[in-house]
Design a protein around this motif. Sequence first.
Motif, mmCIF file in Angstrom:
data_model
loop_
_atom_site.group_PDB
_atom_site.id
_atom_site.type_symbol
_atom_site.label_atom_id
_atom_site.label_comp_id
_atom_site.label_asym_id
_atom_site.label_seq_id
_atom_site.Cartn_x
_atom_site.Cartn_y
_atom_site.Cartn_z
ATOM 1 N N VAL A 163 -1.760 -2.206 7.724
ATOM 2 C CA VAL A 163 -1.649 -1.076 6.805
ATOM 3 C C VAL A 163 -2.139 0.207 7.470
ATOM 4 O O VAL A 163 -1.536 1.276 7.304
ATOM 5 C CB VAL A 163 -2.436 -1.342 5.505
ATOM 6 N N ILE A 164 -3.216 0.105 8.237
ATOM 7 C CA ILE A 164 -3.722 1.283 8.946
ATOM 8 C C ILE A 164 -2.655 1.816 9.907
ATOM 9 O O ILE A 164 -2.381 3.020 9.953
ATOM 10 C CB ILE A 164 -5.015 0.938 9.709
ATOM 11 N N THR A 165 -2.027 0.914 10.645
ATOM 12 C CA THR A 165 -0.997 1.324 11.598
ATOM 13 C C THR A 165 0.191 1.962 10.875
ATOM 14 O O THR A 165 0.676 3.032 11.269
ATOM 15 C CB THR A 165 -0.517 0.113 12.419
ATOM 16 N N GLU A 166 0.666 1.312 9.797
ATOM 17 C CA GLU A 166 1.808 1.838 9.059
ATOM 18 C C GLU A 166 1.504 3.201 8.453
ATOM 19 O O GLU A 166 2.344 4.109 8.478
ATOM 20 C CB GLU A 166 2.204 0.861 7.948
ATOM 21 N N THR A 167 0.306 3.340 7.904
ATOM 22 C CA THR A 167 -0.063 4.605 7.262
ATOM 23 C C THR A 167 -0.145 5.728 8.285
ATOM 24 O O THR A 167 0.328 6.843 8.039
ATOM 25 C CB THR A 167 -1.400 4.466 6.524
ATOM 26 N N ALA A 211 0.818 -1.216 0.000
ATOM 27 C CA ALA A 211 0.000 0.000 0.000
ATOM 28 C C ALA A 211 0.851 1.265 0.000
ATOM 29 O O ALA A 211 0.509 2.247 -0.657
ATOM 30 C CB ALA A 211 -0.942 -0.001 1.196
ATOM 31 N N LEU A 212 1.928 1.260 0.749
ATOM 32 C CA LEU A 212 2.744 2.465 0.873
ATOM 33 C C LEU A 212 3.824 2.564 -0.195
ATOM 34 O O LEU A 212 4.556 3.551 -0.243
ATOM 35 C CB LEU A 212 3.389 2.522 2.264
ATOM 36 N N GLU A 213 3.893 1.532 -1.047
ATOM 37 C CA GLU A 213 4.897 1.556 -2.106
ATOM 38 C C GLU A 213 4.633 2.720 -3.057
ATOM 39 O O GLU A 213 3.536 2.899 -3.557
ATOM 40 C CB GLU A 213 4.857 0.241 -2.891
ATOM 41 N N GLY A 214 5.624 3.519 -3.304
ATOM 42 C CA GLY A 214 5.477 4.636 -4.229
ATOM 43 C C GLY A 214 5.028 5.928 -3.587
ATOM 44 O O GLY A 214 5.101 6.985 -4.224
#
Length: 273
Positions: A196-200, A154-157
Amino acid sequence: MSKIIAVCNQKGGTGKTTTSINLSVYLAVEGKKILLIDSDPQGNSSSGLGIDKNTLDKSLYNVLLDQVDIHEVLVKTNIENLKLIPSNIDLIGAEVELINEPQREQRLRLALEKIKNDFDFIIIDCPPSLGILTLNALVAATSVLIPVQCEYFALEGLGQLTKTINLIRDNLNPDLKIEGVLLTMADFRTNLTSEVITETRNFFSDKVFETIIPRSIRLSEAPGFGKSIFQYDKNSIGAQKYNALAREVLGDVGIGVDAAVVAEPMQKENLAA
């Protein structure tokens, strides 16, 4: 003066068009005068609002190439307070034809000078790339809304996107800011969504919207009928969430939450809702 929001992420499949359509509609339902600009050659924001993109005589392409006045391409939709600047496959040509043109990154901004005071919000649905169309949107915008899907990579790019935003802020649009990061396609039955929520939220801190858009069959079905989720099923969970997002954008709900994952009451929701 209107607020101009570019809905942008160079990754495909993040929910840019779904967000552009439904945020525009719910802001219009709140009584705001809205313009949605379809800046993607796929023309999905146009068809998603019931506009036949294959029969367009004039579109965003003609505006960017200085062939018509922007007033000539404004299209009324079946939602009160919402107008559209449509696009279709012709817009691919703009990427090539503008390469050697003066002020090529400024074309949309200059065109919007003529009409921006007629609207409270202008929403720009960007293509999944960082080419000339997206650059035009970011130069014209006052802020960027970044949809991020709750999926692997998800955070790629996003590092490249934030670098691009900073470069544009430094050189072409000093007032550009991040409106917020919107988590989309969440499936709260999986650990991946929580991760993904935590990483974002760790990455973007208080710039993450509190509203999270779930995976929803209704949201996927609505564009096929040329309708927003408000028109297709206004009682669905997707409709409720885009209504909540509109309220956040309007400032009715504070943006930003704790970096810990917020356990929404959706753990066992029917994804068909």
